[in-house]
Design an enzyme around this catalytic site. Structure first.
Site, PDB file in Angstrom:
ATOM      1  N   SER A 149      31.995  34.284  44.685  1.00  0.00           N
ATOM      2  CA  SER A 149      31.588  35.495  44.288  1.00  0.00           C
ATOM      3  C   SER A 149      30.833  35.365  43.217  1.00  0.00           C
ATOM      4  CB  SER A 149      32.863  36.104  43.682  1.00  0.00           C
ATOM      5  OG  SER A 149      32.533  37.077  42.718  1.00  0.00           O
ATOM      6  N   TYR A 162      40.528  37.542  39.063  1.00  0.00           N
ATOM      7  CA  TYR A 162      39.670  37.319  40.297  1.00  0.00           C
ATOM      8  C   TYR A 162      38.651  36.362  40.004  1.00  0.00           C
ATOM      9  CZ  TYR A 162      36.244  38.857  43.821  1.00  0.00           C
ATOM     10  OH  TYR A 162      35.460  38.910  44.722  1.00  0.00           O
TER      11      TYR A 162
END
Length: 257
Positions: A149, A162
């Site tokens: 990510s 996350y």
């Protein structure tokens, strides 16, 4: 496809396991690998979307099958690996795309949300890599692709658990590469930009924020699922034989602005 391109990018005879393969980037990568000739095994938690995704795999490519598993449960991940090994003598390509995106403000993040995020986004790729990586190394060929990510390298939008999980996933990628690359297993990560997937559905309902994210890219647009197919086929095949331990940002230049 010419013989030259087939040698570089063809995956016929390979078996690929793709977690998160029922939707989003995982399904897009599964379609690409299947179209390049690989037999694909789609993995996700819900049965109905898995069946539908398997039916959407391209004809004329490899075979498609699926297995349901809760990747946030270590015991379920181990049972999944057992089931895969029962069906397929070898796993040549492992794509870890399954993930959860729980991002409350950090002061509101609960231990349960932290644990669930790390179990799904980090523990499952570790456990599946531990199961299949050594076999790839013993056979002298393998590919592991972890989906990272932007939050692997920068914090924004309540990165919380996350962002931590994705940052450590890129570190796991490097550790896997260190362990197995000398025996023919290339381990890399793909870091998407801002892409319309089920994980980002809530953000894309806000047109102002969506447009603002597009303006932050060099390409002038947000990502679409097809943006990941070429990168995945490259990293999954012989063309990437000297590429390992890397995080490839497929983000329209978002990460360097």
């Amino acid at each position: 496809m010419s013989a030259f391109l087939t040698q570089l990018f063809g995956l016929r005879g390979r078996t690929a396991v793709i977690t998160g393969g029922s939707s989003g980037i995982g399904e897009s990568i599964a379609r690409a690998l299947c179209g390049a000739g690989a037999d694909v095994v789609l993995v996700a938690r819900r049965t109905a979307p898995l069946k539908e995704a398997a039916a959407r795999m391209p004809t004329g490519g490899g075979a498609a099958s699926w297995l349901g598993a809760d990747l946030g449960d270590r015991a379920a991940v181990r049972r999944l690996a057992d089931a895969i090994e029962e069906r397929h003598p070898t796993v040549d390509i492992l794509v870890n795309s399954a993930g959860v995106n729980l991002r409350p403000p950090l002061e509101e993040l609960t231990e349960e949300e932290w644990d669930r995020t790390l179990r799904t986004n980090l523990d499952a790729p570790f456990l599946l890599g531990q199961r299949f990586g050594p076999g790839m190394a013993a056979r002298g060929w393998g590919r592991i692709i972890n989906i990272a990510s932007q939050q692997s390298v920068r914090a924004f939008g309540h990165s919380g658990a996350y962002g931590v999980s994705k940052a450590v996933l890129t570190a796991l990628t490097r550790s896997q590469a260190e362990a197995w690359s000398a025996r023919g297993v290339c381990c890399n990560a793909i870091a998407p930009g801002f892409v319309h997937t089920p994980l980002n559905e809530a953000v894309f309902r806000d047109p102002v924020r969506t447009e603002a994210m597009a303006r932050r890219t060099m390409a002038g647009r947000n990502g679409v699922l097809d943006d990941f197919t070429g990168a995945a086929v490259f990293l999954a095949g012989d063309a990437s034989a000297y590429v390992t331990g890397q995080t490839l940002f497929v983000d329209g230049g978002f990460s360097v602005t």
